[in-house]
Design an enzyme around this catalytic site. Structure first.
Site, PDB file in Angstrom:
ATOM      1  N   HIS A  89     101.705  87.389 -41.395  1.00  0.00           N
ATOM      2  CA  HIS A  89     101.152  87.673 -40.307  1.00  0.00           C
ATOM      3  C   HIS A  89     100.172  89.043 -40.734  1.00  0.00           C
ATOM      4  CE1 HIS A  89     103.064  85.024 -37.737  1.00  0.00           C
ATOM      5  NE2 HIS A  89     102.010  84.986 -37.325  1.00  0.00           N
TER       6      HIS A  89
ATOM      7  N   CYS B 208      94.196  75.974 -34.793  1.00  0.00           N
ATOM      8  CA  CYS B 208      94.052  77.550 -34.907  1.00  0.00           C
ATOM      9  C   CYS B 208      95.025  78.429 -36.052  1.00  0.00           C
ATOM     10  CB  CYS B 208      94.589  77.842 -33.459  1.00  0.00           C
ATOM     11  SG  CYS B 208      96.192  77.760 -33.315  1.00  0.00           S
TER      12      CYS B 208
END
Ligand code: PEP
Ligand code: MG
Length: 524
Positions: free
Chosen positions: A182, A482
């Site tokens: 992330h 996505c």
């Protein structure tokens, strides 16, 4: 000027040079001695005293303007009101570093969100205080204040730390880390060059150049005369108008957001809408989660900016490599396979209900799609739907306007991908980052040989993607992708060949992906 070159993995494009600052190892803080509350309290006291001594030494040598800022920081740090909640948390059993980070993090967030410009300007002074004490707690050498435009070197960095440090930084070099984690997603979203997997770097010089295109860190023996700073190569040019293939076929191109405030209206206008808002970022780096009203305010602000264009807001995806400190959850040996995303939300209605309630209220202003992350089984979606219905009824009873948003799911576990016919959802969005790691059994934060296995082009992944798209065509359910695969211009032809016509990408990659779509002519 001598230089030493270290090679790592290119994780976010761009090149920058600047002063090099080593951050106390992030892992060090979490490994810190558990100890009794008395010991933890003593650790925090010592760290605060050391940070104060550091600041006083700085004030003595600083020019008038800098001394005023440092003086303000000293006054804040000496004020017991600042640290009292952290000491209270320690008495309640918290560990010193996390207590400090939670308390200061929420104060920094409040300063940042203040209406008053003066308060907002003070947020970085406070963030600097947070870091100084945190660094001392981690047992590292005294942290020089992070100068603006610095290249940060760390073993690894959590998303919360990233958010508080990013405004100061020109680039990040990680000894560990991975381009699929992330942190890399956040860095790419902000156009901040990042190199991961550099391996242990010993003594560091005063300056460095980081090359996020080639994946290298060059240590410099002195500050270069002119600092270089450039973002992703093709970032500047974003074709105007809708994304069309060479044959004129329309592709919907949306944005992935973490912090909508970081996106300007021009960029928002260049996309067809928002395909993924990772709302967990709202919750990180602060002590208390945002309440229903605060969430309602941020959701409606984005919806108003979009003015009716599609907006997909994802519910909290905490866990995995995005832990939320202070949740008091049992330790897990496999966080990516544990209490993550929707699983955690269903376990913690205290977190989930305020978010669902805020979303149901926000849905009265503009059309809204709510997306559930980490879905494994149909029952989980039904449980979430029932909670949403209970929020709608409760709002009705309170006399507050509410509307039922579309409810869709991320397709990111093989179980969901292979059993879509059993799951009731209004739309699907493929989370290729997680889907790839779960299909290949190669974690997204791995390096080296394991990272190479987490390959989105593996035939198993492609087959699964193709089946998901087929399911959408058969049932008429809208399907988008996505995950970061959509933000890779070289992967775009493969995705278009698979039949996808809705992609959601990192803001910095909107231009390059639009170009990739425009040059695709349907060839195999
Ligand atoms: C994904 O898994 O592909 C995704 C988009 O979600 P995240 O990266 O936030 O896990
Ligand atoms: Mg995911």
């Amino acid at each position: 000027l001598s230089a030493a070159v270290h090679r790592g993995v290119a994780a976010a494009p761009g090149v920058a040079s600047g002063p090099l600052v080593r951050l106390a190892e992030a892992a060090g803080a979490s490994r810190a001695d558990r100890g009794t509350p008395v010991e933890q309290k003593a650790r925090l006291e010592t760290a605060i005293a050391a940070a104060l001594a550091e600041l006083e030494a700085l004030a003595a040598t600083a020019d008038e303007e800098a001394a005023a800022i440092v003086g303000f920081q000293i006054a804040m740090l000496e004020d017991e009101a600042l640290s009292a909640p952290a000491f209270a948390a320690i008495e309640g059993g918290a560990e010193a570093a996390s207590a400090w980070r939670d308390v200061l993090g929420s104060q920094v967030a409040e300063y940042r969100a203040a209406d008053d410009e003066l308060f907002r300007a003070r947020a970085s002074d406070l963030a600097d205080l947070m870091l100084r004490v945190e660094t001392r707690l981690a047992g590292a050498a005294p942290a020089a204040a992070i100068p603006d435009g610095a290249i940060l070197l760390a073993e690894d960095l959590g998303p919360a730390q990233f958010l508080s440090l990013a405004p100061h930084l020109a680039g990040i070099a990680l000894e560990a880390g991975s381009p699929a984690g992330h942190l890399a997603i956040l860095a790419r979203g902000r156009g901040l060059p990042l190199v991961t997997g550099l391996g242990r770097i010993g003594t560091v010089g005063p300056a460095a150049t980081i090359d996020g295109d080639k994946g290298s860190l060059v240590l410099l023996s002195e500050m270069p005369a002119a600092s270089i700073r450039r973002g992703a190569a093709k970032e500047a040019s974003i074709p105007i108008g809708p994304a069309l293939t060479r044959d004129g076929e329309r592709v919907e191109l949306m944005l992935n957001l973490d912090d909508p405030a970081a996106i300007d209206d021009g960029l928002l206008a260049a996309a067809d809408g928002v395909g993924l808002w990772r709302t967990e970022l709202l919750f990180l780096g602060r002590g208390r989660p945002p309440d229903e009203d605060e969430q309602y305010a941020v959701y409606t602000r984005l919806l108003a900016r979009l003015g009716g264009r599609p907006c997909t807001i994802r519910t909290l995806d905490i866990g995995g490599d995005k832990p939320l400190p202070g949740l008091d959850l049992p330790a897990e040996s496999n966080p990516f396979l544990g209490l993550r995303g929707l699983r955690l939300c269903l376990e913690r209605p205290d977190l989930f209900l305020p978010q669902l309630t805020a979303l149901a209220r926000a849905a009265t202003t503009y059309p809204l799609q709510v997306m559930l992350p980490m879905v494994t089984a149909a029952e989980e979606v039904e449980e979430a739907r029932a909670l949403l219905e209970s929020c709608l009824s409760a709002l009705g009873a309170r006399g507050v306007a509410a509307a039922r948003p579309a409810l869709g799911i991320m397709v990111e576990t093989p179980a969901a991908a292979l059993a879509l016919d059993t799951i009731r959802a209004d739309f699907l969005s493929i989370g290729s980052n997680d889907l790839v790691q779960y299909v290949t059994a190669a974690s997204r934060d791995a390096g080296g040989r394991v990272r190479a296995l987490a390959d989105p082009r593996h035939p198993a992944v492609r087959r699964l993607l193709s089946e998901i798209v087929e399911h959408g065509h058969r049932t008429g359910l809208p399907v988008s992708l996505c995950g970061d695969l959509a933000s890779d211009p070289e992967a775009v032809p493969m995705l278009l060949r698979l039949g996808l016509r809705r992609l959601s990408v990192a803001p910095a990659m909107l231009g390059p992906v639009k170009h990739a779509i425009a040059s695709w002519g349907g060839e195999r």
